[in-house]
Scaffold this motif. Structure first.
Motif, short mmCIF file in Angstrom:
data_model
loop_
_atom_site.label_atom_id
_atom_site.label_comp_id
_atom_site.label_asym_id
_atom_site.label_seq_id
_atom_site.Cartn_x
_atom_site.Cartn_y
_atom_site.Cartn_z
N HIS A 134 0.80 -1.23 0.00
CA HIS A 134 0.00 0.00 0.00
C HIS A 134 0.83 1.27 0.00
CE1 HIS A 134 -2.87 -2.88 2.28
NE2 HIS A 134 -3.11 -2.94 1.00
N HIS A 205 -1.26 11.44 -1.21
CA HIS A 205 -0.53 10.17 -1.16
C HIS A 205 -0.83 9.57 0.21
CE1 HIS A 205 1.69 11.01 -4.83
NE2 HIS A 205 1.94 12.22 -4.37
N SER A 206 -1.93 8.86 0.32
CA SER A 206 -2.35 8.38 1.63
C SER A 206 -1.60 7.10 2.00
CB SER A 206 -3.86 8.14 1.65
OG SER A 206 -4.21 7.18 0.69
N THR A 207 -1.52 6.87 3.29
CA THR A 207 -0.86 5.67 3.78
C THR A 207 -1.75 4.99 4.82
OG1 THR A 207 0.28 6.95 5.49
CG2 THR A 207 1.47 6.54 3.43
N LEU A 208 -1.50 3.71 4.99
CA LEU A 208 -2.24 2.93 5.99
C LEU A 208 -1.60 3.10 7.36
CD1 LEU A 208 -4.37 0.66 6.61
CD2 LEU A 208 -2.50 -0.96 6.26
N LEU A 209 -2.41 3.46 8.32
CA LEU A 209 -1.97 3.48 9.72
C LEU A 209 -3.05 2.75 10.50
CD1 LEU A 209 -0.93 7.24 9.92
CD2 LEU A 209 0.61 5.28 9.85
#
Lengths: 213, 213
Positions: A134, A205-209
């Motif tokens: 991801h 630009h999203s990231t998984l947290l």
């Protein structure tokens, strides 16, 4: 650790290569075209003296830990001839089968349920894990981007999962979260379509947290 | 807003009902068994004076906004008879088709690619959205749990997506992130298997948070 990246000259491979080198690994960035790999490796390195060099995919496959970073539709054809070199090794699948439709990315359903499953079937004596799906490639390659992301790790071999988690955790900004067997890979890979669509629609630009863990 | 929850007596429905009531909505918690719904609503309310009452699913379907919270394998059979009442309405699908295998939850592939797709096909004149999939039910019901989560919202009708996002954003601790068409629902629903497996394996109640947005 020696880290070989098969198909390492694309966006996913480049970002991983520079960050793995920064983390102190001996990185072999592979390509069908060793000269192209050498030139990409040199451009990533700039003036730094990390250990990162370009090579043929065959040489990348000789590393202790191998990551497959080709486009999803090249995974099986690229890796199958390397099966002997990959025997017994931990091989990380980061491919996602996606198709663009208008302003959305849609998840495709690969044979065997996931690209990781396809890869495992192509190299049955390797120990395949799924990870690194991801991550926004451009933020990976920009080592000063402040990227922070949780990375989901799945695989059938517990030791291979642990090696993969340690590798992920060694990279600045990433935290490994172990999910379970390779049966999870399909859901993890498909979710990349959701991230990619969010990124297109919201221009981010999203990231998984993960919260609560 | 009037919010009807079809199949609201299960864990998912209860958590949503109490939080929606807390947010000031007029909540109708539906069940096949109106008496059971009334007793669940009363137990959720305790001494509070929010607007939350139990009723038959048929009455819940008359609300302005309807959420389907039955177990996934009861969605179609429960909702199809209510199609006329749901005509033109925003109907939120929160179902995930999952199967337990050992210590993992595995994502199943529903006909039409997702439970939201199944629901839309069962009530073709309603405007179905997918949302609220990844929330840990126990933390939803415990309104003091400090739950914080991003909620992915998809659907084919832009206005229905917007109504759903507004509803999600009205609930304490939740932030809506609009993802795109109902074609995303399969990937979103399947990812619930990953959360559930992480929760089992790590003994946590993890939530989705998106970085960079």
């Amino acid at each position: 650790m020696q880290v070989g990246i098969i198909g390492g000259t694309g966006p996913a491979g480049r970002g991983l290569a520079i960050r793995a080198a920064l983390a102190g690994h001996d990185v072999r960035l592979g390509s069908r075209d060793a000269e192209r790999a050498a030139s990409v490796a040199a451009s990533l390195l700039g003036d730094h003296d990390y250990v990162l060099h370009g090579c043929a995919n065959e040489e990348a496959a000789l590393a202790e830990l191998v990551v497959v970073a080709t486009p999803w539709d090249a995974v099986v054809a690229t890796v199958r001839p390397l099966a002997a070199a990959l025997d017994g090794k931990v091989v990380i699948s980061m491919a996602n089968a996606l198709a663009k439709q208008g302003r959305e990315l849609l998840a495709l359903l690969p044979p065997r349920g996931s690209m990781a499953g396809q890869l495992q079937a192509a190299i049955p004596t390797a120990r395949v894990t799924g990870a690194l799906h991801h991550l926004p490639a451009s933020k990976m390659e920009d080592v000063g981007s402040g990227l922070r992301a949780d990375v989901l790790v799945c695989g059938d071999d517990p030791d291979a999962r642990e090696v993969t988690c340690r590798f992920v955790d060694s990279i600045d900004g990433l935290r490994a979260v172990e999910v379970g067997s390779l049966a999870q890979a399909g859901a993890i890979e498909a979710f990349t379509a959701v991230f990619a669509t969010i990124n297109v629609r919201h221009k981010v630009h999203s990231t998984l947290l993960l919260g609560g863990i």
